[in-house]
Motif scaffolding. Structure first.
Motif, PDB file in Angstrom:
ATOM      1  N   UNK A   1     -16.812  22.371  13.403  1.00 39.90           N
ATOM      2  CA  UNK A   1     -16.153  21.109  13.079  1.00 39.90           C
ATOM      3  C   UNK A   1     -16.753  20.051  13.983  1.00 39.90           C
TER       4      UNK A   1
ATOM      5  N   UNK B   1     -16.794  15.793  15.221  1.00 38.74           N
ATOM      6  CA  UNK B   1     -16.092  14.517  15.249  1.00 38.74           C
ATOM      7  C   UNK B   1     -17.119  13.434  15.528  1.00 38.74           C
TER       8      UNK B   1
ATOM      9  N   UNK C   1     -14.626   8.544  15.007  1.00 41.84           N
ATOM     10  CA  UNK C   1     -14.085   8.890  13.699  1.00 41.84           C
ATOM     11  C   UNK C   1     -13.253  10.177  13.767  1.00 41.84           C
ATOM     12  N   UNK C   2     -12.839  10.639  12.605  1.00 39.66           N
ATOM     13  CA  UNK C   2     -11.991  11.823  12.543  1.00 39.66           C
ATOM     14  C   UNK C   2     -12.783  13.116  12.457  1.00 39.66           C
ATOM     15  N   UNK C   3     -12.063  14.201  12.234  1.00 40.85           N
ATOM     16  CA  UNK C   3     -12.658  15.538  12.206  1.00 40.85           C
ATOM     17  C   UNK C   3     -13.286  15.835  10.845  1.00 40.85           C
TER      18      UNK C   3
ATOM     19  N   UNK D   1     -15.059  19.176   8.761  1.00 37.36           N
ATOM     20  CA  UNK D   1     -15.486  20.577   8.678  1.00 37.36           C
ATOM     21  C   UNK D   1     -16.926  20.630   8.211  1.00 37.36           C
TER      22      UNK D   1
ATOM     23  N   UNK E   1     -18.555  27.461   7.769  1.00 35.22           N
ATOM     24  CA  UNK E   1     -17.962  28.659   8.369  1.00 35.22           C
ATOM     25  C   UNK E   1     -18.822  29.861   8.043  1.00 35.22           C
TER      26      UNK E   1
ATOM     27  N   UNK F   1     -20.701  20.372   1.468  1.00 32.06           N
ATOM     28  CA  UNK F   1     -21.783  19.882   0.607  1.00 32.06           C
ATOM     29  C   UNK F   1     -22.439  18.621   1.166  1.00 32.06           C
TER      30      UNK F   1
ATOM     31  N   UNK G   1     -17.586  21.119  17.654  1.00 30.76           N
ATOM     32  CA  UNK G   1     -16.704  22.212  18.060  1.00 30.76           C
ATOM     33  C   UNK G   1     -16.987  23.453  17.223  1.00 30.76           C
TER      34      UNK G   1
ATOM     35  N   UNK H   1      -6.575  29.006   9.706  1.00 35.59           N
ATOM     36  CA  UNK H   1      -7.896  28.495  10.093  1.00 35.59           C
ATOM     37  C   UNK H   1      -7.863  27.910  11.487  1.00 35.59           C
ATOM     38  N   UNK H   2      -8.927  28.151  12.245  1.00 33.20           N
ATOM     39  CA  UNK H   2      -9.149  27.485  13.511  1.00 33.20           C
ATOM     40  C   UNK H   2      -7.979  27.671  14.480  1.00 33.20           C
TER      41      UNK H   2
ATOM     42  N   UNK I   1     -10.265  27.212  19.688  1.00 34.98           N
ATOM     43  CA  UNK I   1     -11.370  26.261  19.668  1.00 34.98           C
ATOM     44  C   UNK I   1     -12.144  26.311  20.976  1.00 34.98           C
ATOM     45  N   UNK I   2     -13.443  26.010  20.888  1.00 32.69           N
ATOM     46  CA  UNK I   2     -14.202  25.741  22.092  1.00 32.69           C
ATOM     47  C   UNK I   2     -13.881  24.344  22.594  1.00 32.69           C
ATOM     48  N   UNK I   3     -14.387  24.014  23.766  1.00 36.45           N
ATOM     49  CA  UNK I   3     -14.133  22.708  24.368  1.00 36.45           C
ATOM     50  C   UNK I   3     -14.931  21.598  23.695  1.00 36.45           C
TER      51      UNK I   3
END
Lengths: 107, 118
Positions: B37, B39, B43-45, B47, B50, B61, B94, B104-105, B108-110
């Motif tokens: 994921x 960011x 802006x926002x997150x 995906x 996976x 896509x 991330x 899902x998720x 998380x990593x840092x």
């Protein structure tokens, strides 16, 4: 792609307030929606899975609900540590998509 | 104890290929999937894709033509490669564990900050 619309985009509330954040899906996703809390400099933290299930370690003042294609994250009594940006995620259909986020601040 | 840690270069030039590694511990990559994921700055997150426990992959896509996710289960590592970088690819990346079909998720990593600039 499925669009998730979060409202409001930002809000402020007082300690102890009941707060509800909304995420509306552009098409049916069943209960395949989760919520994440994101604070600056930290990774997102899972809050709710499958629309209504509390993630491990999340305080019981948080809850998730669904009404049709509208999903809500509710905080029953706001605490200072709850200030963050909250994102919803749909994982029913690829590509998985996040909402734009709701920034929650203290009044 | 489940842990994920991203690593990779912090500064990239436009048109270069980004290579990130997610090293996991506390679970097996043959039992849980791992997603990426990002960011974008300000802006926002988003995906990105996976890799599932069985080794199959799904990609967004929007970046699929530039993105590849792979893994080395013996080293507990997941790799992200994305080519033709542009300044708009600047942001925090991330990796996160897929906890199950309905979770899902869950870890998380840092995150790792990647800047694309000439």
């Amino acid at each position: 792609d499925i669009q998730l619309t979060q409202s409001p985009s930002s809000m402020s509330a007082s300690l102890g307030d009941r707060v509800s954040l909304t995420c509306q899906s552009s098409q049916g996703i069943g209960n395949y929606l989760s919520w994440y809390q994101h604070k600056p400099g930290k990774p997102p933290k899972p809050m709710i899975y499958y629309a209504t299930n509390l993630a491990d370690g999340v305080p019981s003042r948080f809850s998730g609900s669904r009404s049709g294609s509208d999903y809500s994250l509710t905080i029953s009594s706001l605490e200072s540590e709850d200030t963050a940006i909250y994102y919803c995620l749909q994982y029913d259909e690829y590509p998985w998509t996040f909402g734009g986020g709701t920034k929650l601040e203290l009044k | 104890q489940v842990q994920l840690e991203e690593s990779g270069p912090g500064l990239m030039q436009p048109s270069e290929t980004l290579s990130l590694t997610c090293t996991v511990s506390g679970f097996s990559l043959t039992s849980n999937g791992v997603g990426w994921v990002r960011q974008p700055l300000g802006k926002g997150l988003v995906w990105m894709g996976t890799i599932w426990a069985g080794g199959s992959t799904n990609y967004n896509s929007a970046v699929q033509s530039r993105l590849s996710i792979s893994r080395d289960t013996s080293k507990s590592q997941v790799f992200l490669k994305m080519n033709s970088l542009q300044p708009e690819d600047t942001g925090t990346y991330y990796c996160a564990r897929q906890g199950g079909l309905r979770r899902p998720f869950d870890y998380w990593g840092q995150g790792v900050m990647v800047t694309v600039s000439s």
